[in-house]
Design a protein around this motif. Sequence first.
Motif, PDB file in Angstrom:
ATOM      1  N   ARG A 479       0.822  -1.212   0.000  1.00 34.03           N
ATOM      2  CA  ARG A 479       0.000   0.000   0.000  1.00 34.03           C
ATOM      3  C   ARG A 479       0.856   1.262   0.000  1.00 34.03           C
ATOM      4  O   ARG A 479       0.447   2.291   0.519  1.00 34.03           O
ATOM      5  N   TRP A 480       2.023   1.146  -0.580  1.00 33.38           N
ATOM      6  CA  TRP A 480       2.953   2.267  -0.560  1.00 33.38           C
ATOM      7  C   TRP A 480       3.289   2.734  -1.981  1.00 33.38           C
ATOM      8  O   TRP A 480       2.951   2.078  -2.972  1.00 33.38           O
ATOM      9  N   VAL A 481       3.988   3.845  -2.052  1.00 39.00           N
ATOM     10  CA  VAL A 481       4.497   4.325  -3.331  1.00 39.00           C
ATOM     11  C   VAL A 481       5.407   3.253  -3.920  1.00 39.00           C
ATOM     12  O   VAL A 481       6.221   2.647  -3.213  1.00 39.00           O
ATOM     13  N   THR A 482       5.280   3.008  -5.228  1.00 37.05           N
ATOM     14  CA  THR A 482       6.042   1.953  -5.894  1.00 37.05           C
ATOM     15  C   THR A 482       7.073   2.559  -6.830  1.00 37.05           C
ATOM     16  O   THR A 482       6.729   3.300  -7.754  1.00 37.05           O
ATOM     17  N   ASP A 483       8.347   2.250  -6.599  1.00 43.65           N
ATOM     18  CA  ASP A 483       9.428   2.741  -7.448  1.00 43.65           C
ATOM     19  C   ASP A 483       9.617   1.812  -8.645  1.00 43.65           C
ATOM     20  O   ASP A 483       9.456   0.583  -8.517  1.00 43.65           O
ATOM     21  N   PRO A 484       9.984   2.338  -9.806  1.00 39.27           N
ATOM     22  CA  PRO A 484      10.198   1.492 -10.987  1.00 39.27           C
ATOM     23  C   PRO A 484      11.418   0.601 -10.827  1.00 39.27           C
ATOM     24  O   PRO A 484      12.402   0.984 -10.160  1.00 39.27           O
ATOM     25  N   ASP A 486      13.853  -0.259 -12.916  1.00 39.63           N
ATOM     26  CA  ASP A 486      15.122   0.230 -13.443  1.00 39.63           C
ATOM     27  C   ASP A 486      15.768   1.231 -12.492  1.00 39.63           C
ATOM     28  O   ASP A 486      17.001   1.271 -12.345  1.00 39.63           O
ATOM     29  N   MET A 487      14.950   2.046 -11.816  1.00 39.05           N
ATOM     30  CA  MET A 487      15.494   2.971 -10.833  1.00 39.05           C
ATOM     31  C   MET A 487      16.092   2.215  -9.651  1.00 39.05           C
ATOM     32  O   MET A 487      17.152   2.581  -9.118  1.00 39.05           O
ATOM     33  N   ILE A 488      15.434   1.135  -9.229  1.00 36.13           N
ATOM     34  CA  ILE A 488      15.947   0.330  -8.118  1.00 36.13           C
ATOM     35  C   ILE A 488      17.275  -0.308  -8.506  1.00 36.13           C
ATOM     36  O   ILE A 488      18.242  -0.302  -7.726  1.00 36.13           O
ATOM     37  N   PHE A 489      17.344  -0.878  -9.733  1.00 33.24           N
ATOM     38  CA  PHE A 489      18.586  -1.515 -10.173  1.00 33.24           C
ATOM     39  C   PHE A 489      19.734  -0.514 -10.201  1.00 33.24           C
ATOM     40  O   PHE A 489      20.826  -0.789  -9.689  1.00 33.24           O
ATOM     41  N   ILE A 532       9.825 -10.703  -2.547  1.00 31.47           N
ATOM     42  CA  ILE A 532       8.726 -11.115  -3.427  1.00 31.47           C
ATOM     43  C   ILE A 532       7.496 -10.232  -3.243  1.00 31.47           C
ATOM     44  O   ILE A 532       6.559 -10.260  -4.047  1.00 31.47           O
ATOM     45  N   PHE A 533       7.494  -9.423  -2.188  1.00 28.69           N
ATOM     46  CA  PHE A 533       6.403  -8.502  -1.891  1.00 28.69           C
ATOM     47  C   PHE A 533       6.340  -7.361  -2.916  1.00 28.69           C
ATOM     48  O   PHE A 533       5.284  -6.770  -3.135  1.00 28.69           O
ATOM     49  N   TYR A 534       7.473  -7.034  -3.519  1.00 30.50           N
ATOM     50  CA  TYR A 534       7.549  -5.925  -4.482  1.00 30.50           C
ATOM     51  C   TYR A 534       6.714  -6.256  -5.724  1.00 30.50           C
ATOM     52  O   TYR A 534       6.902  -7.317  -6.334  1.00 30.50           O
ATOM     53  N   PRO A 535       5.804  -5.403  -6.137  1.00 23.66           N
ATOM     54  CA  PRO A 535       4.882  -5.735  -7.236  1.00 23.66           C
ATOM     55  C   PRO A 535       5.565  -6.000  -8.569  1.00 23.66           C
ATOM     56  O   PRO A 535       5.040  -6.752  -9.394  1.00 23.66           O
ATOM     57  N   HIS A 536       6.753  -5.406  -8.813  1.00 25.86           N
ATOM     58  CA  HIS A 536       7.422  -5.559 -10.109  1.00 25.86           C
ATOM     59  C   HIS A 536       8.696  -6.391  -9.961  1.00 25.86           C
ATOM     60  O   HIS A 536       9.710  -6.116 -10.614  1.00 25.86           O
ATOM     61  N   ILE A 537       8.631  -7.428  -9.133  1.00 31.62           N
ATOM     62  CA  ILE A 537       9.807  -8.241  -8.876  1.00 31.62           C
ATOM     63  C   ILE A 537      10.296  -8.936 -10.136  1.00 31.62           C
ATOM     64  O   ILE A 537      11.502  -9.069 -10.369  1.00 31.62           O
ATOM     65  N   ASN A 538       9.369  -9.391 -11.006  1.00 38.18           N
ATOM     66  CA  ASN A 538       9.794 -10.079 -12.224  1.00 38.18           C
ATOM     67  C   ASN A 538      10.574  -9.169 -13.163  1.00 38.18           C
ATOM     68  O   ASN A 538      11.549  -9.590 -13.801  1.00 38.18           O
ATOM     69  N   GLU A 539      10.148  -7.914 -13.264  1.00 42.29           N
ATOM     70  CA  GLU A 539      10.879  -6.968 -14.112  1.00 42.29           C
ATOM     71  C   GLU A 539      12.279  -6.703 -13.566  1.00 42.29           C
ATOM     72  O   GLU A 539      13.248  -6.604 -14.323  1.00 42.29           O
ATOM     73  N   LEU A 540      12.390  -6.608 -12.243  1.00 42.85           N
ATOM     74  CA  LEU A 540      13.702  -6.394 -11.633  1.00 42.85           C
ATOM     75  C   LEU A 540      14.612  -7.602 -11.874  1.00 42.85           C
ATOM     76  O   LEU A 540      15.803  -7.444 -12.179  1.00 42.85           O
ATOM     77  N   LEU A 541      14.058  -8.807 -11.761  1.00 42.41           N
ATOM     78  CA  LEU A 541      14.847 -10.017 -12.012  1.00 42.41           C
ATOM     79  C   LEU A 541      15.320 -10.062 -13.459  1.00 42.41           C
ATOM     80  O   LEU A 541      16.463 -10.462 -13.747  1.00 42.41           O
ATOM     81  N   ALA A 542      14.471  -9.641 -14.383  1.00 37.92           N
ATOM     82  CA  ALA A 542      14.861  -9.629 -15.798  1.00 37.92           C
ATOM     83  C   ALA A 542      16.021  -8.670 -16.049  1.00 37.92           C
ATOM     84  O   ALA A 542      16.938  -8.970 -16.833  1.00 37.92           O
ATOM     85  N   ALA A 565       3.649 -16.733  -9.485  1.00 38.26           N
ATOM     86  CA  ALA A 565       3.864 -15.895 -10.668  1.00 38.26           C
ATOM     87  C   ALA A 565       5.323 -15.530 -10.886  1.00 38.26           C
ATOM     88  O   ALA A 565       5.641 -14.852 -11.868  1.00 38.26           O
ATOM     89  N   LEU A 566       6.213 -15.974 -10.004  1.00 40.16           N
ATOM     90  CA  LEU A 566       7.619 -15.592 -10.087  1.00 40.16           C
ATOM     91  C   LEU A 566       8.306 -16.264 -11.275  1.00 40.16           C
ATOM     92  O   LEU A 566       8.118 -17.464 -11.527  1.00 40.16           O
ATOM     93  N   VAL A 567       9.122 -15.491 -11.993  1.00 38.93           N
ATOM     94  CA  VAL A 567       9.902 -16.066 -13.094  1.00 38.93           C
ATOM     95  C   VAL A 567      11.043 -16.879 -12.501  1.00 38.93           C
ATOM     96  O   VAL A 567      11.440 -16.674 -11.340  1.00 38.93           O
ATOM     97  N   PRO A 568      11.601 -17.829 -13.276  1.00 39.68           N
ATOM     98  CA  PRO A 568      12.711 -18.634 -12.735  1.00 39.68           C
ATOM     99  C   PRO A 568      13.903 -17.773 -12.336  1.00 39.68           C
ATOM    100  O   PRO A 568      14.302 -16.855 -13.062  1.00 39.68           O
ATOM    101  N   VAL A 569      14.451 -18.063 -11.175  1.00 39.30           N
ATOM    102  CA  VAL A 569      15.655 -17.402 -10.686  1.00 39.30           C
ATOM    103  C   VAL A 569      16.773 -18.432 -10.634  1.00 39.30           C
ATOM    104  O   VAL A 569      16.547 -19.632 -10.825  1.00 39.30           O
TER     105      VAL A 569
END
Length: 788
Positions: A479-484, A486-489, A532-542, A565-569
Amino acid sequence: MSSILTDTPDGLFHTILKALKALPRELLVSWHLYRIPVLAIVSVFCGLIILFTSRYRWYDEPRGASNLKERPEQSIASVIQNKISLEQKIVAQKIGPRKIVGQKPQSRAKLSLDTFDHTTQKVQPLVFFSSLSGTTEVAAKKLTEELDSWIKHSESDYTPLEPRVLDISYVELDDYFITAPKDDPAVKYFYLILIPSYDIDTILSNFTEHLRETHHDFRIDTAPLSGLLGYAVFGFGDKEDWPSEEEGFCYQAKEVDKWLAKLTGRKRAYPLGLGDIKSDAIARLEEWRMGVQDALGEICAGNGLGEGVPGSGDPVESEDEDEIYEDDEALAETEVAVQPKARKTKPSTRLDDLEDLGKLVQKTEETDTGPIAIDFTTYKPSKPRKSALTATIKEMVPKTSPTYASLTKQGYSIIGSHSGVKICRWTKSALRGRGSCYKYSFYGIQSHLCMEATPSLSCSNKCVFCWRHGTNPVGTTWRWVTDPPDMIFDGITTAHYKKIKMMKGVPGVRAERFAEAMRIRHCALSLVGEPIFYPHINELLAILHSHRISTFLVCNAQHPEQLAALVPVTQLYVSIDASNRESLRRIDRPLHRDFWERFLACLDILRARRHEQRTVFRLTLVKGFNVDEEVAGYADLVERALPGFVEIKGVTYCGTSASSSAGLTMQNVPFYSEVTDFVTALSAELERRGLGYGIAAEHAHSCCVLLASERFRRAGQWCTTIDYKRFFELVESKGKFGPEDYIGQPTPEWALWGNGGFDPRDQRVVGRKGKRKHVIEPTPEAEVAAEG
């Protein structure tokens, strides 16, 4: 009267009697004869009386008291009060301590950097060398040529002067190694020293002795070379004659580096480089040169030596430095901007890293209060919830919050509003050649190549053994502000590299490992919170995979939808902290009411995906919570999920008051022998059920043992390591693959069960005071006792 002076005593007596009879006339004669000395004596005596009378009158009488009659408005009480105050000041001056007013002067090392003006002054590199056979001389000249070429082709407006080469055998040591050269005030010096090592008496013996004596000479300043902008040392050695550093490999270069750290006021600009003249000297020297060039470029640009922990320079490379440099607060304080000091209140509870093994338990006073726990979850709100349209989305960790202040003090770099990165003590240990964590023994991950980060500082559990009691937020929904992503990486990689650079001045850091650390190869998404709580975890893994960074993700088995829904790590971990519902509730203290159902659902997902990626159970043993009589229950969970690996690790007490309030004390920390007994019992139970698991490897230093599935056993050998190059090829092919497709080389012999798990090529430091001991087959009980 002149006869009086020459008379005998009897005659003098009669003369005095006669004088008394004729007093008026003789008195006048005597006065004329002795008036000058009498007047002089009287004048001196009166002058002394006036002087002392005036001095004590000034002390006793307040200013203005003599003018009291002229100032009738001033009361007698005021005069008395002024007199009392003055008397008190006089007494304080006589018997009290002297009060020093002003600021603490800066150290000479800092002043010398501050006084360097990159716009008007130049940097002069001096390349010193010593050589008998000519090998080091050739290397020094080649180094100078390459530096000169770099300077001439540099696009920067600020570059150093052309480097000069000096043979230590022919220079006057006093001219360069007692004080920095001062020929031209517009020129500052930077020393590069190339040193071989010999087992005979040479000029190098005189050189190191000169440095030692200069440091101990009481007539010379403690940091006489602080006028230098920096220094760096590279050593040449022969591993055929001296196989290891303990046996003398490059020992003279280490001595020079050690003493220069003292003499320069800790201005090690780049870690000590070491090269074997019969194998890797050229490659190591090239890596070292590139690092030195970067340091020179920063100095010329006016950035000095940058942030970080300064070098030690202790006469004996102090193992007590672990108490300083292993403490992440020292690094964190250099990263946080200086702010006005707030008013001091009660001291806060100290929070130590879970993996900071060997630290003493910090006892907290009853008056100490820990950081405020922030719980964003409410089951029964007292006020009506706002609608989605009117609700204000807040940041998870605002910069003004106590959570932000607490985490940054502990060494975290907060990225955006909900991500974090931190270098662990194993990274520092690997940089100094003192061993990597258990992931190196089990899976081939060198700790100095690994970044530890998380895209979510929030978690849905409040585990009793959590690293950060009460300092990270908790919640059941995002329920918080979500950072993109690419910015996290960009944020976590930049912050990680910054922290690595801050280690370049730490004594013992190896130049080749420092260079390797500037290329991240692995990412452990297990820092704190729930990644895994982060909504865009799959994009970050990619993004991580696109940069060929392997991913080790840890979740707490409370978010089955996100797990499905997690992509293979590269490797997927699930924390298994208990074998039954009641134990899990006691030890993990989950926020979800249906925590057990969620837990089992995640195990089923893990079973379904065991052929897509490597899966791992992580068991954290807490004596008194989840150890006694729970082997069968853990075996049930393994049978349900069939993970590829099971890591069993003993908990480490964090030493906080919050731990005690959660019911955790040192009595709950198992000895390594107790961990191995539990592993043996669990392995026997799994074998009895025919599940095909065996004890593969161990890392006694981390109190950790690995159970592996027979799927990772080939030709009778355990193969628990990972072929990372093959993994990225499979990911980039975008086809289906399984964990067997990227199995690496056989597990090293020293890492197998029964051999301790410490790489014999590294140097083991045992004990709080850092008594060095090369350990190949460590004694488990002794290790755990030393680790605390």
